[in-house]
Design a protein around this motif. Structure first.
Motif, PDB file in Angstrom:
ATOM      1  N   GLU A 391       0.821  -1.206   0.000  1.00 42.96           N
ATOM      2  CA  GLU A 391       0.000   0.000   0.000  1.00 42.96           C
ATOM      3  C   GLU A 391       0.858   1.259   0.000  1.00 42.96           C
ATOM      4  O   GLU A 391       0.476   2.282  -0.574  1.00 42.96           O
ATOM      5  N   ARG A 394       1.884   2.088  -3.769  1.00 48.10           N
ATOM      6  CA  ARG A 394       0.927   2.026  -4.883  1.00 48.10           C
ATOM      7  C   ARG A 394       0.942   3.298  -5.721  1.00 48.10           C
ATOM      8  O   ARG A 394       0.827   3.247  -6.953  1.00 48.10           O
ATOM      9  N   ALA A 402       3.091  -3.882  -6.362  1.00 54.64           N
ATOM     10  CA  ALA A 402       2.378  -5.005  -5.739  1.00 54.64           C
ATOM     11  C   ALA A 402       3.092  -6.327  -5.971  1.00 54.64           C
ATOM     12  O   ALA A 402       2.856  -7.296  -5.246  1.00 54.64           O
TER      13      ALA A 402
END
Length: 506
Positions: A391, A394, A402
């Motif tokens: 996160e 991102r 990811a």
């Protein structure tokens, strides 16, 4: 999760100046001096050379043999493994100075036939001096391979866009770990880099050589660096191409791949924009990137399964990553993006064409890769740790963050049997690194150069490529490598080379 769905997922993932004369290796030492107790028979074994029964190796005039090594070097009287090696003899026996061992990377990459390619980059003077030795490392290829019950083409996935997708990957990673460890826990835990380095020294001893010459690529640079730390007096001419920082191996290595692959995607997007008439991704780099990011979102919303392949948000980024390692793959990458985009948009597409384009782009063995990585260094156990990292990147790494921070089977693997190797020594070595390498980020090579205090570093400037000792890529790099292997001379200072413009033209 339905078993059938897992099978589709598994099958779909596609998975990195003046010269100073240096010592020619250790002086007058018996090749089997200082053998640890109980290993004498391994170091003194006779090698039984036979045909390799492999078209590429046989055509190269190679022969193959098996080297018996302990599974656990602390228990040499217990189980053994057989490590498969190949030999292409030196072309001039009168000038022969030893063996040159090699490793192609991975970990998990079989290397038995590696020297059939490497020899084309070596000058006749170098070929005259060395027996070229390929090796399938323990647990890989023909060397008593690991065999996880859950067959997977890759250890690595992209986590997707949400907690559900991440949980799906975590579940699969746990299942893979169990399928690898439960059938044979002892073997699974002894397939490690340190043990492979010990195997390399047994191979040296079996040849009766006082020192080992070595070319390692990618992960093979870490293996080579570990060998220099464990066997400094047995390390002769060492070339480490596209290097790994031992302090960031292996989790940090993958984390560093996020940013460098985003930059690689931008570089490719500029190329694709110049070919908009052919591919219709956009007429500017930002437009092409936006097309790719939207394509991955469409893959999440409309996954496509066909002929054993799955295209979704977990697999599509891995297909891109597989082809960003060399600008000569730009056209193939564009064709892959076109097929994926058509497939997830509901347009007619050719899945066989996609399989053909991706064939060979992920040569590493997932079972062997898992054993080596997980056995080398413990990974964080808390699944939330990985999700937080995903996160956090991102926004800056929308395509590859990811993947670079995702959970793997190592989060569920037993603790390593010994600590990782701290590399810091004065063994002379030649380190090669491209500034825009998408597999081993440039700073990784800089860090290894600092750890190997007598090393020299050759930088290939302004090139998105992994592995810089290659046919046609940079005559400057190739001259330096061949000079070192031929004469044992390293540059007097670090150098920067440039690629041949013809190599980049496409």
């Amino acid at each position: 999760m339905p078993i059938r769905w897992i099978r589709w997922l598994v099958l779909g993932v596609i998975s990195a100046a003046a010269f100073t004369t240096l010592p020619m290796g250790p002086a007058s030492a018996d090749p089997v001096d200082d053998i640890p107790g109980g290993l004498e028979s391994f170091y003194h074994q006779q090698l039984d050379w036979k045909p390799c029964n492999d078209a590429v190796l046989d055509d190269a005039g190679a022969q193959c043999a098996g080297v018996v090594v302990p599974l656990d070097y602390n228990r040499p009287d217990s189980r053994t493994l057989t490590v498969a090696i190949s030999r292409i003899p030196a072309t001039d026996p009168a000038r022969r100075r030893g063996i040159m061992l090699s490793n192609p990377g991975g970990p998990g990459g079989p290397g038995l036939s590696m020297m059939t390619e490497l020899r084309d980059r070596l000058t006749p003077d170098v070929r005259a001096q060395y027996d070229l030795i390929g090796m399938d490392p323990r647990g890989i290829g023909r060397s008593d391979p690991m065999s996880c019950a859950l067959p997977m083409p890759s250890l690595l996935f992209s986590a997707g866009f949400d907690a559900f997708g991440y949980a799906r990957d975590a579940t699969l990673a746990a299942a893979l770990a169990a399928s690898c460890v439960v059938p044979d826990p002892e073997k699974a835990r002894d397939i490690t880099t340190r043990n492979t380095a010990r195997d390399m020294d047994v191979i040296r001893g079996a040849f009766g050589e006082r020192a080992l010459n070595y070319y390692g690529n990618s992960y093979g640079t870490y293996l080579g660096a570990v060998y220099t730390q464990m066997f400094p007096q047995r390390s002769d001419r060492i070339v480490l191409d596209s290097a790994i920082d031992p302090d960031r191996y292996w989790i940090g290595t993958y984390q560093d791949m996020g940013a460098t692959n985003e930059a690689g995607l931008d570089d490719w997007a500029i190329w694709a924009a110049r070919h908009d008439a052919d591919y219709h991704f956009g007429s500017s780099g930002p437009q092409v990137r936006a097309f790719v990011e939207d394509m991955i979102r469409r893959a999440a919303a409309h996954p496509v399964i066909g002929n054993g392949y799955l295209i979704d948000e977990h697999t599509a980024p891995m297909m891109l990553l597989a082809m960003l390692s060399n600008p000569q793959l730009n056209t193939k990458l564009a064709e892959v993006v076109r097929v994926i985009a058509d497939a997830v948009s509901g347009l007619p597409f050719d899945m066989e064409q996609l399989k053909t384009k991706m064939s060979g782009r992920a040569p590493t063995d997932a079972s062997g890769m898992a054993a080596v990585l997980c056995g080398d260094k413990a990974a964080p156990r808390d699944p939330a740790w990985y999700l937080r990292n995903i996160e956090s990147v991102r926004a800056t790494q929308p395509v590859f963050g990811a993947f670079a921070n995702n959970i793997t089977a190592c989060a569920f693997w037993p603790e390593p049997i010994e600590p990782p190797t701290a590399v810091h020594n004065s063994t002379p070595a030649l380190i090669l690194q491209a500034t825009r390498d998408t597999r081993t980020a440039y700073q990784q090579g800089v860090a290894l150069h600092q750890d190997l205090t007598a090393s020299r570093m050759v930088t290939l400037a302004d090139t998105r490529v992994h592995s810089i000792f290659g046919v046609g890529l940079s005559p400057c790099v190739n001259d330096i490598v061949n000079t070192y292997f031929r004469d044992g001379t390293l540059p007097g200072a670090d150098l920067t080379c440039r690629p041949d413009p013809n190599y980049l033209a496409n």
